[in-house]
Design an enzyme around this catalytic site. Structure first.
Site, PDB file in Angstrom:
ATOM      1  N   HIS A  41      -7.805  42.196-118.301  1.00 33.17           N
ATOM      2  CA  HIS A  41      -8.177  43.535-117.832  1.00 33.17           C
ATOM      3  C   HIS A  41      -7.376  43.974-116.610  1.00 33.17           C
ATOM      4  O   HIS A  41      -7.342  45.155-116.275  1.00 33.17           O
ATOM      5  CB  HIS A  41      -9.691  43.615-117.551  1.00 33.17           C
ATOM      6  CG  HIS A  41     -10.132  42.922-116.295  1.00 33.17           C
ATOM      7  ND1 HIS A  41     -10.717  41.674-116.299  1.00 33.17           N
ATOM      8  CD2 HIS A  41     -10.103  43.308-115.000  1.00 33.17           C
ATOM      9  CE1 HIS A  41     -11.022  41.331-115.059  1.00 33.17           C
ATOM     10  NE2 HIS A  41     -10.662  42.311-114.248  1.00 33.17           N
ATOM     11  N   GLY A  56     -10.220  43.342-107.248  1.00 38.65           N
ATOM     12  CA  GLY A  56      -8.907  42.913-106.775  1.00 38.65           C
ATOM     13  C   GLY A  56      -8.764  41.405-106.781  1.00 38.65           C
ATOM     14  O   GLY A  56      -7.665  40.872-106.803  1.00 38.65           O
ATOM     15  N   VAL A 112     -18.877  36.201-139.015  1.00 37.08           N
ATOM     16  CA  VAL A 112     -20.329  36.310-139.154  1.00 37.08           C
ATOM     17  C   VAL A 112     -20.927  36.618-137.787  1.00 37.08           C
ATOM     18  O   VAL A 112     -20.575  35.979-136.786  1.00 37.08           O
ATOM     19  CB  VAL A 112     -20.923  35.001-139.710  1.00 37.08           C
ATOM     20  CG1 VAL A 112     -22.438  35.011-139.620  1.00 37.08           C
ATOM     21  CG2 VAL A 112     -20.483  34.795-141.145  1.00 37.08           C
ATOM     22  N   ASP A 163     -10.336  37.249-122.025  1.00 37.83           N
ATOM     23  CA  ASP A 163      -9.911  38.058-120.880  1.00 37.83           C
ATOM     24  C   ASP A 163      -8.849  37.344-120.057  1.00 37.83           C
ATOM     25  O   ASP A 163      -8.884  37.336-118.826  1.00 37.83           O
ATOM     26  CB  ASP A 163     -11.097  38.432-119.991  1.00 37.83           C
ATOM     27  CG  ASP A 163     -10.740  39.543-118.997  1.00 37.83           C
ATOM     28  OD1 ASP A 163      -9.735  40.246-119.236  1.00 37.83           O
ATOM     29  OD2 ASP A 163     -11.446  39.693-117.989  1.00 37.83           O
ATOM     30  N   SER A 180      -9.859  39.611-109.255  1.00 35.22           N
ATOM     31  CA  SER A 180      -9.742  39.209-110.656  1.00 35.22           C
ATOM     32  C   SER A 180      -8.379  38.589-110.931  1.00 35.22           C
ATOM     33  O   SER A 180      -7.338  39.143-110.580  1.00 35.22           O
ATOM     34  CB  SER A 180      -9.943  40.417-111.572  1.00 35.22           C
ATOM     35  OG  SER A 180     -11.254  40.895-111.488  1.00 35.22           O
TER      36      SER A 180
END
Length: 389
Positions: free
Chosen positions: A136, A238, A297, A166, A240
């Site tokens: 992200h 910031g 599934v 991510d 991250s």
């Protein structure tokens, strides 16, 4: 202490013969004792740190003041700030989006560009210039700038991304690139001290301190595959993609998200364990994507309420299928909504996250055996896994 004993005895003697005899014996012992004392004093002058008093003072000082500066010093050169730019293209005026208005005035939309910037952090995992961060942080970016702790900056290219965890892998080209030491996140215990390093709010490289609040945290709702280290070390926007390190300065996690109502840190932060990050990095470096087995599934745990409504005994555990992808291997294997999966191969299906991780570790083309219950009857089928499109 032996010479003190003899001295006290000497003072208590009454006869000359006794005095002479004791003096003879005292002289016999005093010579090596005196020599030993001289040598000991000489050694302590050369090596004062060997003094019991010095060691005691150092111990007391260490107990009063403890610093993690050495741990931070080892890690910070490999933690980078990431600045991204997205070019947004839009019409000159919102009314130009209306076909009637444009046709009536015979006007053509005039594109206008606007640069949108954002920030984050990353960690250099290898001296070849591989930088890992959160997906992200760089998602949709047209330009990515990496700023190192030593003052250098350079553009970065995207090697691959994995939205399901991510994570993203970047590449920079610079000489003498530092890299971080890798720790063992599987040895972490709740209560262990950890430090978060990143670029919160664009202030620049910042270090915060906390403890491990939990390990193996899932069902947070952040990614498809969750196995987070939870910490109360302050993680803010910031941070991250930055580093979560132990007190040895070793990387144990990639800071990923916070739970906050205000947008700032509230003591609940999450980091991806470094072993998971390395596994994703290897596949991104090799394939540009992560190749996982996929069953297609969607399910939820079999709760007591659902079990009661289906009139199933309390001993039945598993996952009840809520939906299937139309082109999924699960549907091709004959599974239906409402089926209860009890086993996948030899793994009990009560833990949905465990089942999902097991399937993800397999490769497309591999087969799995599925035991399930339909309308109170037990069945078994085989599914050939594919890669999620």
């Amino acid at each position: 202490m032996l010479w003190l004993i003899y001295l006290s005895k000497l003072l208590s003697l009454k006869t000359h013969s006794e005095h002479s005899s004791l003096m003879h014996r005292l002289n016999h012992y005093l010579t090596p004792i005196t020599l030993g004392l001289v040598i000991a004093l000489w050694v302590l002058q050369l090596f004062p740190e060997w003094s019991p008093t010095t060691n005691s003072e150092a111990h007391n000082k260490s107990a009063l003041v403890h610093s993690y500066s050495e741990s931070v010093r080892k890690a910070v050169p490999a933690v980078v700030n990431i600045y991204t730019t997205k070019i947004l293209r839009r019409n000159y005026h919102p009314l130009l989006d209306d076909p009637f208005f444009s046709r009536f005035f015979n006007l053509k939309p005039t594109p206008r560009e606007k640069a949108e910037t954002s920030l984050g952090s990353g960690v250099i995992l290898h001296q070849d210039g591989f930088v890992i961060t959160n997906n992200h942080v760089i998602e949709g970016a047209d330009e990515i700038l990496i700023a190192l702790q030593d003052g250098r900056s350079t553009s970065a290219s995207i090697v691959g991304t994995d939205p399901d965890t991510d994570l993203a892998l970047l590449k920079i080209n610079l000489p003498d690139i530092p890299s971080i030491q890798i720790g063992q996140d599987e040895l972490l215990n709740v209560g262990d001290v950890v430090l978060a390093i990143g670029n919160p709010f664009g202030f620049g490289q910042t270090v915060t301190l906390g403890i491990v609040s939990a390990t193996g945290r899932n069902q947070v709702g952040i990614t498809d595959y969750e196995n987070f280290i939870q910490t109360d070390a302050a993680i803010n926007p910031g941070n991250s993609g930055g580093a979560l390190i132990n007190t040895k300065g070793e990387l144990i996690g990639i800071n990923t998200a916070i739970i906050s109502k205000s947008g700032g840190s509230m003591g609940i932060g999450f980091a991806i364990p470094v072993r998971n990050a390395l596994s994703v990095m290897e596949q991104l470096a090799k394939h540009g994507r992560v190749i996982r087995g996929w069953l297609g599934v969607y399910s939820q745990p079999l709760t007591p309420t659902i079990r009661k409504n289906l009139e199933l005994p309390d001993s039945v555990e598993g996952l009840i299928i809520t939906d299937l992808d139309p082109k999924s291997p699960g549907r091709a294997a004959g599974l239906q909504r409402g089926d209860i999966i009890t086993y996948i191969d030899d793994i009990r299906s009560a833990d949905g996250q465990k089942v999902k991780k097991y399937i993800a570790r397999l490769q497309p083309g591999e087969q799995i055996r599925i035991n399930f219950i339909r309308q109170g009857q037990g069945y078994q089928t085989t599914a050939q896994l594919t890669e999620k499109e």
